[in-house]
Design a protein around this motif. Structure first.
Motif, PDB file in Angstrom:
ATOM      1  N   UNK A   1       0.808  -1.216   0.000  1.00 54.51           N
ATOM      2  CA  UNK A   1       0.000   0.000   0.000  1.00 54.51           C
ATOM      3  C   UNK A   1       0.842   1.266   0.000  1.00 54.51           C
ATOM      4  N   UNK A   2       2.108   1.149   0.405  1.00 51.79           N
ATOM      5  CA  UNK A   2       2.935   2.341   0.527  1.00 51.79           C
ATOM      6  C   UNK A   2       4.399   1.950   0.687  1.00 51.79           C
ATOM      7  N   UNK A   3       5.266   2.944   0.621  1.00 51.10           N
ATOM      8  CA  UNK A   3       6.683   2.673   0.855  1.00 51.10           C
ATOM      9  C   UNK A   3       6.921   2.340   2.331  1.00 51.10           C
ATOM     10  N   UNK A   4       6.036   2.799   3.211  1.00 48.95           N
ATOM     11  CA  UNK A   4       6.140   2.453   4.625  1.00 48.95           C
ATOM     12  C   UNK A   4       5.988   0.945   4.815  1.00 48.95           C
ATOM     13  N   UNK A   5       5.010   0.361   4.114  1.00 48.71           N
ATOM     14  CA  UNK A   5       4.814  -1.082   4.201  1.00 48.71           C
ATOM     15  C   UNK A   5       6.011  -1.830   3.624  1.00 48.71           C
ATOM     16  N   UNK A   6       6.583  -1.303   2.561  1.00 49.80           N
ATOM     17  CA  UNK A   6       7.766  -1.920   1.973  1.00 49.80           C
ATOM     18  C   UNK A   6       8.921  -1.945   2.964  1.00 49.80           C
ATOM     19  N   UNK A   7       9.141  -0.830   3.641  1.00 49.32           N
ATOM     20  CA  UNK A   7      10.235  -0.774   4.618  1.00 49.32           C
ATOM     21  C   UNK A   7      10.001  -1.770   5.742  1.00 49.32           C
ATOM     22  N   UNK A   8       8.763  -1.856   6.205  1.00 45.37           N
ATOM     23  CA  UNK A   8       8.437  -2.826   7.251  1.00 45.37           C
ATOM     24  C   UNK A   8       8.693  -4.247   6.755  1.00 45.37           C
ATOM     25  N   UNK A   9       8.360  -4.521   5.488  1.00 45.60           N
ATOM     26  CA  UNK A   9       8.600  -5.852   4.934  1.00 45.60           C
ATOM     27  C   UNK A   9      10.087  -6.183   4.874  1.00 45.60           C
ATOM     28  N   UNK A  10      10.906  -5.184   4.586  1.00 41.93           N
ATOM     29  CA  UNK A  10      12.359  -5.396   4.560  1.00 41.93           C
ATOM     30  C   UNK A  10      12.833  -5.850   5.936  1.00 41.93           C
ATOM     31  N   UNK A  11      12.357  -5.202   6.968  1.00 42.45           N
ATOM     32  CA  UNK A  11      12.773  -5.550   8.323  1.00 42.45           C
ATOM     33  C   UNK A  11      12.200  -6.899   8.762  1.00 42.45           C
ATOM     34  N   UNK A  12      10.966  -7.163   8.384  1.00 45.15           N
ATOM     35  CA  UNK A  12      10.354  -8.445   8.750  1.00 45.15           C
ATOM     36  C   UNK A  12      11.102  -9.612   8.122  1.00 45.15           C
ATOM     37  N   UNK A  13      11.429  -9.494   6.842  1.00 46.93           N
ATOM     38  CA  UNK A  13      12.166 -10.554   6.162  1.00 46.93           C
ATOM     39  C   UNK A  13      13.537 -10.740   6.781  1.00 46.93           C
ATOM     40  N   UNK A  14      14.203  -9.642   7.117  1.00 51.06           N
ATOM     41  CA  UNK A  14      15.523  -9.731   7.742  1.00 51.06           C
ATOM     42  C   UNK A  14      15.426 -10.405   9.106  1.00 51.06           C
ATOM     43  N   UNK A  15      14.372 -10.088   9.854  1.00 54.24           N
ATOM     44  CA  UNK A  15      14.180 -10.734  11.149  1.00 54.24           C
ATOM     45  C   UNK A  15      13.990 -12.228  11.017  1.00 54.24           C
ATOM     46  N   UNK A  16      13.222 -12.656  10.021  1.00 56.19           N
ATOM     47  CA  UNK A  16      13.009 -14.081   9.782  1.00 56.19           C
ATOM     48  C   UNK A  16      14.334 -14.786   9.480  1.00 56.19           C
ATOM     49  N   UNK A  17      15.160 -14.150   8.650  1.00 53.40           N
ATOM     50  CA  UNK A  17      16.434 -14.771   8.277  1.00 53.40           C
ATOM     51  C   UNK A  17      17.374 -14.875   9.477  1.00 53.40           C
ATOM     52  N   UNK A  18      17.376 -13.859  10.320  1.00 63.52           N
ATOM     53  CA  UNK A  18      18.228 -13.902  11.508  1.00 63.52           C
ATOM     54  C   UNK A  18      17.752 -14.968  12.483  1.00 63.52           C
ATOM     55  N   UNK A  19      16.442 -15.103  12.634  1.00 63.79           N
ATOM     56  CA  UNK A  19      15.899 -16.155  13.495  1.00 63.79           C
ATOM     57  C   UNK A  19      16.345 -17.526  12.993  1.00 63.79           C
ATOM     58  N   UNK A  20      16.346 -17.713  11.681  1.00 62.20           N
ATOM     59  CA  UNK A  20      16.781 -18.983  11.112  1.00 62.20           C
ATOM     60  C   UNK A  20      18.273 -19.200  11.364  1.00 62.20           C
ATOM     61  N   UNK A  21      19.063 -18.140  11.269  1.00 59.22           N
ATOM     62  CA  UNK A  21      20.483 -18.239  11.534  1.00 59.22           C
ATOM     63  C   UNK A  21      20.740 -18.691  12.977  1.00 59.22           C
ATOM     64  N   UNK A  22      19.992 -18.120  13.896  1.00 57.53           N
ATOM     65  CA  UNK A  22      20.125 -18.495  15.300  1.00 57.53           C
ATOM     66  C   UNK A  22      19.763 -19.971  15.491  1.00 57.53           C
ATOM     67  N   UNK A  23      18.684 -20.401  14.862  1.00 55.05           N
ATOM     68  CA  UNK A  23      18.290 -21.812  14.965  1.00 55.05           C
ATOM     69  C   UNK A  23      19.384 -22.730  14.434  1.00 55.05           C
ATOM     70  N   UNK A  24      19.995 -22.349  13.321  1.00 49.98           N
ATOM     71  CA  UNK A  24      21.043 -23.172  12.731  1.00 49.98           C
ATOM     72  C   UNK A  24      22.261 -23.272  13.650  1.00 49.98           C
ATOM     73  N   UNK A  25      22.633 -22.170  14.284  1.00 46.39           N
ATOM     74  CA  UNK A  25      23.775 -22.185  15.199  1.00 46.39           C
ATOM     75  C   UNK A  25      23.458 -23.031  16.420  1.00 46.39           C
ATOM     76  N   UNK A  26      22.237 -22.936  16.912  1.00 48.15           N
ATOM     77  CA  UNK A  26      21.853 -23.693  18.103  1.00 48.15           C
ATOM     78  C   UNK A  26      21.850 -25.205  17.858  1.00 48.15           C
ATOM     79  N   UNK A  27      21.675 -25.609  16.625  1.00 51.65           N
ATOM     80  CA  UNK A  27      21.656 -27.042  16.306  1.00 51.65           C
ATOM     81  C   UNK A  27      23.050 -27.663  16.300  1.00 51.65           C
ATOM     82  N   UNK A  28      24.082 -26.829  16.281  1.00 55.15           N
ATOM     83  CA  UNK A  28      25.446 -27.332  16.199  1.00 55.15           C
ATOM     84  C   UNK A  28      25.860 -28.007  17.504  1.00 55.15           C
ATOM     85  N   UNK A  29      26.480 -29.145  17.390  1.00 57.91           N
ATOM     86  CA  UNK A  29      26.969 -29.873  18.567  1.00 57.91           C
ATOM     87  C   UNK A  29      28.431 -29.498  18.789  1.00 57.91           C
ATOM     88  N   UNK A  30      28.633 -28.276  19.276  1.00 56.95           N
ATOM     89  CA  UNK A  30      29.988 -27.760  19.483  1.00 56.95           C
ATOM     90  C   UNK A  30      30.064 -27.051  20.831  1.00 56.95           C
TER      91      UNK A  30
END
Length: 210
Positions: free
Chosen positions: A63-92
């Motif tokens: 609907x607006x560039x404001x929504x686009x900016x929010x989507x950029x942050x939401x997608x980045x948050x999802x990717x970081x959450x996945x990164x954290x999950x991947x690190x936590x799975x490591x047996x180190x």
């Protein structure tokens, strides 16, 4: 609850409308425009031009560039959450988990410097519910880095009286500064920067061997 990723939203759009979904292109274009012009100086027309569509076509997706900016942050948050999950799975050991996370985070930043720049400079323009999403994401992110350092303390790999909160700020400050100076055409590769910064992080946080 974690907001839906761009891919899940894209799939839903295609299923509902049958139109070609260009959400990934739209987000990539928005990141480029926001990086070059800043959010305040960017317009939907700028983004439409970058995608190669008429301005009106953008409103099929946002609907607006404001929504686009929010989507950029939401997608980045999802990717970081996945990164954290991947690190936590490591047996180190905790030290190796901290090293792996620092390297992964730097790699994530430097593979898309424009996105990293937008995330660090334009967050203040996210309003409403989006601001709360960013606040919660940042809180989880900092808490996770703190937990990595605390695990190193518990394992006896640091001074027992290490100031964990300051150590966390030190680690994040170093990692998050890399997009400001890094250039893909420079002499250092992404991999090399990750290796060096991980080594420097551990050297600063961990105690010297007896």
């Amino acid at each position: 609850m974690t907001p839906p990723t761009g891919k899940r939203r894209a799939a839903a759009t295609v299923a509902k409308s049958g139109r070609r979904d260009r959400r990934d292109e739209l987000l990539a274009a928005a990141i480029g425009v926001f990086c070059d012009k800043g959010f305040a100086g960017a317009s939907m027309q700028d983004i439409a031009k970058a995608v190669g569509v008429l301005k009106g076509s953008l409103y099929h997706y946002v609907s607006s560039k404001d929504e686009l900016l929010e989507n950029v942050f939401t997608a980045a948050g999802d990717e970081t959450e996945q990164m954290i999950e991947d690190v936590e799975k490591l047996d180190v050991e905790p030290v190796e988990r901290l090293r792996t996370f620092v390297r992964a985070q730097i790699d994530w930043y430097l593979r898309d410097v424009a996105r990293a720049t937008v995330l660090q400079r334009e967050w203040r323009f996210v309003a409403g519910d989006g601001r709360e999403i960013i606040r919660e994401y940042r809180g989880r992110y900092e808490a996770y880095v703190r937990s990595l350092i605390e695990a190193c303390v518990d394992a006896g790999a640091t001074d027992a009286d290490l100031d964990v909160d300051h150590a966390m700020r030190f680690v994040l400050g170093g990692v998050e500064a890399t997009p400001e100076w890094f250039r893909a055409s420079g002499s250092a590769s992404v991999e090399r920067v990750g290796e060096v910064y991980a080594a420097l992080t551990l050297g600063a946080v961990l105690r010297p061997p007896d």
